[in-house]
Design a protein around this motif. Structure first.
Motif, mmCIF file in Angstrom:
data_model
loop_
_atom_site.group_PDB
_atom_site.id
_atom_site.type_symbol
_atom_site.label_atom_id
_atom_site.label_comp_id
_atom_site.label_asym_id
_atom_site.label_seq_id
_atom_site.Cartn_x
_atom_site.Cartn_y
_atom_site.Cartn_z
ATOM 1 N N THR A 180 0.700 -0.995 -0.323
ATOM 2 C CA THR A 180 0.162 -0.129 -0.135
ATOM 3 C C THR A 180 0.946 1.462 -0.268
ATOM 4 O O THR A 180 2.126 1.116 0.269
ATOM 5 C CB THR A 180 -0.798 0.367 1.645
ATOM 6 O OG1 THR A 180 0.010 0.154 2.311
ATOM 7 C CG2 THR A 180 -1.653 -1.477 1.396
ATOM 8 N N ASP A 223 -3.428 4.917 -0.989
ATOM 9 C CA ASP A 223 -3.712 5.377 -0.040
ATOM 10 C C ASP A 223 -5.744 5.767 0.161
ATOM 11 O O ASP A 223 -5.859 6.408 -0.065
ATOM 12 C CB ASP A 223 -3.260 6.226 0.867
ATOM 13 C CG ASP A 223 -1.325 4.719 1.022
ATOM 14 O OD1 ASP A 223 -1.642 3.881 1.802
ATOM 15 O OD2 ASP A 223 -0.746 6.056 1.018
ATOM 16 N N ASP A 224 -5.958 4.859 -0.794
ATOM 17 C CA ASP A 224 -7.980 5.016 -0.850
ATOM 18 C C ASP A 224 -8.483 3.529 -0.069
ATOM 19 O O ASP A 224 -8.438 2.824 -0.496
ATOM 20 C CB ASP A 224 -7.938 5.260 -2.433
ATOM 21 C CG ASP A 224 -9.346 4.725 -2.378
ATOM 22 O OD1 ASP A 224 -9.756 6.148 -3.460
ATOM 23 O OD2 ASP A 224 -10.358 4.175 -2.401
ATOM 24 N N GLN A 225 -9.042 4.562 0.870
ATOM 25 C CA GLN A 225 -10.052 3.775 1.574
ATOM 26 C C GLN A 225 -10.410 2.622 0.700
ATOM 27 O O GLN A 225 -10.398 1.312 1.436
ATOM 28 C CB GLN A 225 -10.535 3.808 2.635
ATOM 29 C CG GLN A 225 -9.822 4.390 3.670
ATOM 30 C CD GLN A 225 -10.938 5.511 4.759
ATOM 31 O OE1 GLN A 225 -11.627 6.566 4.526
ATOM 32 N NE2 GLN A 225 -10.921 5.144 5.814
ATOM 33 N N LEU A 228 -8.987 0.079 -1.297
ATOM 34 C CA LEU A 228 -7.938 -1.035 -0.111
ATOM 35 C C LEU A 228 -9.377 -2.335 0.456
ATOM 36 O O LEU A 228 -8.137 -2.799 0.373
ATOM 37 C CB LEU A 228 -7.643 -0.036 0.846
ATOM 38 C CG LEU A 228 -5.777 -0.847 1.996
ATOM 39 C CD1 LEU A 228 -5.132 -1.151 0.676
ATOM 40 C CD2 LEU A 228 -5.296 0.488 2.788
ATOM 41 N N LYS A 229 -10.195 -1.792 0.696
ATOM 42 C CA LYS A 229 -11.211 -2.734 1.052
ATOM 43 C C LYS A 229 -11.476 -3.177 0.114
ATOM 44 O O LYS A 229 -11.272 -4.786 0.049
ATOM 45 C CB LYS A 229 -12.571 -1.043 1.554
ATOM 46 C CG LYS A 229 -13.428 -2.648 2.343
ATOM 47 C CD LYS A 229 -14.733 -1.804 2.887
ATOM 48 C CE LYS A 229 -15.206 -2.575 4.074
ATOM 49 N NZ LYS A 229 -16.197 -1.418 4.943
ATOM 50 N N GLY A 246 0.288 0.962 5.822
ATOM 51 C CA GLY A 246 -1.145 1.902 6.758
ATOM 52 C C GLY A 246 -0.902 1.081 7.954
ATOM 53 O O GLY A 246 -2.277 0.913 8.470
ATOM 54 N N ALA A 252 -3.364 8.272 6.813
ATOM 55 C CA ALA A 252 -3.939 7.660 5.910
ATOM 56 C C ALA A 252 -3.249 5.326 6.266
ATOM 57 O O ALA A 252 -3.257 4.448 5.120
ATOM 58 C CB ALA A 252 -2.606 7.931 5.000
ATOM 59 N N TYR A 254 -4.947 3.136 7.396
ATOM 60 C CA TYR A 254 -6.565 2.297 6.540
ATOM 61 C C TYR A 254 -7.039 0.204 7.659
ATOM 62 O O TYR A 254 -7.618 0.614 7.675
ATOM 63 C CB TYR A 254 -6.940 2.598 5.680
ATOM 64 C CG TYR A 254 -6.737 4.134 5.487
ATOM 65 C CD1 TYR A 254 -7.356 5.038 5.704
ATOM 66 C CD2 TYR A 254 -6.716 4.230 3.842
ATOM 67 C CE1 TYR A 254 -7.564 6.428 5.520
ATOM 68 C CE2 TYR A 254 -6.576 5.468 3.431
ATOM 69 C CZ TYR A 254 -6.606 6.757 4.332
ATOM 70 O OH TYR A 254 -6.940 8.527 3.764
ATOM 71 N N GLU A 257 -8.297 -1.206 10.858
ATOM 72 C CA GLU A 257 -9.643 -1.130 10.943
ATOM 73 C C GLU A 257 -10.660 -1.350 9.258
ATOM 74 O O GLU A 257 -11.817 -1.661 9.844
ATOM 75 C CB GLU A 257 -10.166 0.980 10.855
ATOM 76 C CG GLU A 257 -10.161 1.861 11.442
ATOM 77 C CD GLU A 257 -10.917 1.140 12.298
ATOM 78 O OE1 GLU A 257 -9.913 0.843 13.658
ATOM 79 O OE2 GLU A 257 -12.048 0.559 12.739
ATOM 80 N N ILE A 258 -9.979 -1.439 7.853
ATOM 81 C CA ILE A 258 -10.259 -1.850 6.975
ATOM 82 C C ILE A 258 -11.083 -3.651 7.462
ATOM 83 O O ILE A 258 -11.964 -4.018 7.378
ATOM 84 C CB ILE A 258 -9.506 -1.864 6.112
ATOM 85 C CG1 ILE A 258 -9.861 -0.147 5.063
ATOM 86 C CG2 ILE A 258 -10.417 -2.832 5.077
ATOM 87 C CD1 ILE A 258 -9.043 -0.297 3.496
ATOM 88 N N ASP A 261 -13.625 -3.887 10.033
ATOM 89 C CA ASP A 261 -14.875 -3.881 9.143
ATOM 90 C C ASP A 261 -15.259 -4.929 8.071
ATOM 91 O O ASP A 261 -16.173 -5.739 8.087
ATOM 92 C CB ASP A 261 -14.285 -2.351 7.789
ATOM 93 C CG ASP A 261 -15.023 -1.571 8.527
ATOM 94 O OD1 ASP A 261 -14.944 -1.582 10.107
ATOM 95 O OD2 ASP A 261 -14.925 -0.669 8.737
#
Ligand SMILES: Nc1nc2c(c(=O)[nH]1)N[C@H]1C(S)=C(S)[C@@H](COP(=O)(O)OP(=O)(O)OC[C@H]3O[C@@H](n4cnc5c(N)ncnc54)[C@H](O)[C@@H]3O)O[C@H]1N2
Ligand code: MOO
Length: 395
Positions: A180, A223-225, A228-229, A246, A252, A254, A257-258, A261
């Motif tokens: 990432t 670094d784009d949520q 990346l998710k 990351g 950035a 993430y 958290e991802i 989630d």
């Protein structure tokens, strides 16, 4: 925060087999035997001449005979035509089968051959001299190589001698790598002043190649949520998912958290080590074991060696990587209460560990000029020159 040993225990408790498969012997380097391999016949399969020379009956030598009649010449791969009688000898080549009537071989250098007569120029001789006796390496039916052995060049030779065209080995895991970071470019791409190359991807691929594992997916994500998710979700069905970057405290960063989630159970986040503290390890039910390694290149290498390696080795039924001890030829102080890892080289005829220059965990030289990772234990605030310290071989 867990110590690295506690974290390794957590990882080992998650280990599972990826199954067993048969592979051609030529393709088995680095793979781990799933079953022991037994000898289908004695090895050597015959009494093998270990030198070029003359084979005699030892009883003749004991009785004082020093001049022998040359009966026949035996090359490797040949069978004799006649048995020896008293006072007779064979001329025999290295690798040839010593006939049943002979039990001692003299080197050519210790003899003189004239007109079909062979004269021994030595008084030293013993029964079975210069003969590798049938079955001395391995008896028929005996275990040649046990299960859980990682196949190396010697073992390939050994297994060939055991007549194995294919071997049963532990299956490799399906591994995905996601790197990432907006600043990361592939080699060949244009790099702006604030951009760097994706060295972590190459390092991780190379570390996996040591187990003959080819990654099934290797992706780089900015670094784009959302992106990346998506990329992580698409790879949670793999056996192992390795992420880098990351995972620490940046705006950035993430990854943790991802992963939460997406339903990944976090086994631990942060371990009391330097470098590599931000590492996260998790797992998804029925799916991937997830290793989110810190982005710094040396941290990425170290955390692979300590954690991913532990998981892989346990899953493949290999013993943990061995750790050794040698005296340090340097003084080293540390400020953290963590276990610290740093690159060293094993040097000298009376080996000691020499420090390798490294400007912290972001140094792109990694362990290039070292062959070991030294460990300064959490409670050992100072290493004094001459003190023995533990290290893990690398490279
Ligand atoms: N406030 C805090 N900041 C940081 C902490 C902390 O505890 N508190 N931890 C530091 C430590 S230790 C490390 S290690 C890094 C780990 O950071 P991340 O895993 O979040 O990684 P990034 O921030 O994305 O990158 C760190 C560094 O590594 C370079 N990088 C990333 N990916 C690659 C790659 N594929 N190839 C080569 N180099 C890569 C990246 O450019 C950065 O320079 O965080 C500290 N900060
Ligand atoms: O401790 Mo981080 O893993 O080095 O820079």
């Amino acid at each position: 925060m867990l110590s690295y040993r506690q974290a390794q225990e957590v990882i080992m408790a998650q280990a599972k087999s990826f199954g067993i498969e048969k592979v051609r012997l030529e393709a088995s380097l680095g793979r781990v035997l799933a079953h022991g391999v037994f000898a289908p016949r004695d090895l050597p399969p015959f009494n093998r001449a270990a030198v070029d020379g003359y084979a005699i009956r030892f009883v003749d030598f004991e009785q004082g005979i020093r001049t022998f009649e040359l009966e026949e010449t035996i090359f490797a791969g040949e069978r004799e035509k006649k048995a020896l009688l008293a006072g007779q000898c064979y001329k025999i080549m290295t690798g040839a089968a010593v006939p049943a009537s002979a039990n001692t071989v003299f080197r050519r250098e210790d003899t003189t051959e004239i007109n079909n007569q062979v004269i021994l120029n030595t008084e030293k001789g013993f029964e079975w001299q210069n003969i590798a006796v049938k079955g001395q390496d391995l008896k028929k039916g005996a275990l040649g190589i046990p299960a859980s052995y990682q196949i190396n060049a010697s073992a390939i030779g050994f297994l060939t001698s055991l007549g194995q065209a294919e071997v049963s080995v532990h299956k490799q895991p399906e591994v995905a790598i996601i790197t990432t970071g907006d600043e990361i470019k592939a080699v060949g791409e244009h790099v702006d002043a604030f951009q760097i190359y994706n060295s972590n991807l190459s390092v991780l691929k190379a570390l996996l190649a040591e187990y003959d594992i080819e990654v099934s997916t290797a992706a780089h994500v900015l670094d784009d949520q959302a992106e990346l998710k998506k990329a992580i979700a698409q790879n949670l069905h793999q056996d192992i998912l390795i992420l880098t970057g990351g995972v620490s405290a940046g705006d950035a960063d993430y990854v943790p958290e991802i992963l939460k989630d997406l339903g990944v159970e976090i086994l631990f986040h942060q371990v009391a080590i330097k470098p590599g503290k931000p590492i996260l390890c998790g797992k998804i039910n029925g799916g991937a074991m997830v290793f989110a390694l810190p982005g710094n290149p040396f941290s990425c290498l170290v955390t692979f060696k300590i954690f991913v390696d532990t998981y892989l080795r346990t899953c493949l039924s290999l013993a943990p990587s061995p750790v050794f001890k040698l005296p340090a030829d340097f003084n080293r102080k540390k400020r953290t209460g963590f276990d610290e890892f740093f690159p060293v080289s094993i040097k000298g005829p009376q080996p000691t560990l020499e420090l390798t220059a490294l400007n912290g965990s972001g140094d792109i030289r990694l362990g290039t000029f070292s062959n070991a990772l030294a460990i300064q234990a959490a409670n050992q605030m100072e290493i004094a020159k001459g003190e023995e310290i533990y290290y893990l071989p690398i490279n």
